[in-house]
Enzyme design. Structure first.
Site, PDB file in Angstrom:
ATOM      1  N   HIS A  71       0.861  -1.201   0.000  1.00 34.00           N
ATOM      2  CA  HIS A  71       0.000   0.000   0.000  1.00 34.00           C
ATOM      3  C   HIS A  71       0.884   1.232   0.000  1.00 34.00           C
ATOM      4  O   HIS A  71       1.207   1.741   1.069  1.00 34.00           O
ATOM      5  CB  HIS A  71      -0.893  -0.024   1.233  1.00 34.00           C
ATOM      6  CG  HIS A  71      -1.946   1.035   1.245  1.00 34.00           C
ATOM      7  ND1 HIS A  71      -1.754   2.277   1.812  1.00 34.00           N
ATOM      8  CD2 HIS A  71      -3.207   1.043   0.770  1.00 34.00           C
ATOM      9  CE1 HIS A  71      -2.858   2.988   1.706  1.00 34.00           C
ATOM     10  NE2 HIS A  71      -3.755   2.254   1.072  1.00 34.00           N
ATOM     11  N   PHE A  72       1.351   1.674  -0.996  1.00 37.05           N
ATOM     12  CA  PHE A  72       1.262   1.318  -2.414  1.00 37.05           C
ATOM     13  C   PHE A  72       2.662   0.989  -2.902  1.00 37.05           C
ATOM     14  O   PHE A  72       3.630   1.538  -2.373  1.00 37.05           O
ATOM     15  CB  PHE A  72       0.704   2.495  -3.222  1.00 37.05           C
ATOM     16  CG  PHE A  72      -0.685   2.900  -2.818  1.00 37.05           C
ATOM     17  CD1 PHE A  72      -1.784   2.237  -3.344  1.00 37.05           C
ATOM     18  CD2 PHE A  72      -0.903   3.927  -1.907  1.00 37.05           C
ATOM     19  CE1 PHE A  72      -3.076   2.622  -2.996  1.00 37.05           C
ATOM     20  CE2 PHE A  72      -2.181   4.305  -1.550  1.00 37.05           C
ATOM     21  CZ  PHE A  72      -3.267   3.654  -2.092  1.00 37.05           C
TER      22      PHE A  72
END
Length: 172
Positions: A71-72
């Site tokens: 993420h991410f």
């Protein structure tokens, strides 16, 4: 009888996840990876913004935490929902600390604001929970406001966090 200490270590929090801290009928914290704190540094039945109870807990940040890898990709940041979940976890933990029994379930939040982020370069997240009300009837419920700070800077606020303890969750 609940061992009502003012602070709890990581091992204590892990014991809560195994159902060992507040007894067989007490609420449990989640196990890692969803356990979102490393220690509780302060718990009181008074204090906080409403003088009805206060909890402060901390999470040590390092770049190897599981959520930074997904993420991410290329833009790692702790999901805001994990900070919100940590606040719900602490409301439920407090209800167990008060002697409440049942399975903890988040019931909602009135308002959440995100004004910052937790990056892998941060050192520490601090959670502060200010209790507004404890309902101790058929349903045991905590109502609180919460704050998340990263390295001392306020980044999330939550108003009217609600957590209930349920004897039976089959109809929930």
């Amino acid at each position: 009888m609940v061992d009502k200490r003012e602070s709890y270590t990581k091992e204590d929090l892990l014991a809560s996840g195994r159902g060992e801290l507040f007894g067989a009928k007490g609420p449990q914290l989640p196990a890692p990876n969803m356990l979102m704190m490393d220690r509780v540094v302060k718990m009181t039945e008074t204090g906080g913004n409403f003088d009805k109870g206060y909890v402060e807990a901390e999470l040590d940040i390092n770049p190897d935490l599981w959520f930074f890898g997904c993420h991410f990709i290329g833009d790692p940041v702790m999901p805001g929902c994990l900070g919100l979940d940590a606040m719900w976890q602490l409301v439920g933990f407090y209800l167990g600390w008060l002697g409440g029994e049942g399975k903890g379930r988040a019931l909602g939040v009135g308002e959440v604001k995100f004004t910052g982020q937790v990056l892998p370069t941060a050192k520490k997240v601090t959670y502060r929970i200010h209790f507004k009300r404890i309902v101790n009837r058929r349903l045991i419920m905590g109502l609180a406001d919460g704050e998340v700070l990263v390295d001392g800077r306020l980044i999330y606020t939550a108003h009217d966090l609600k957590v209930g303890l349920f004897q039976d969750t089959s109809a929930f």
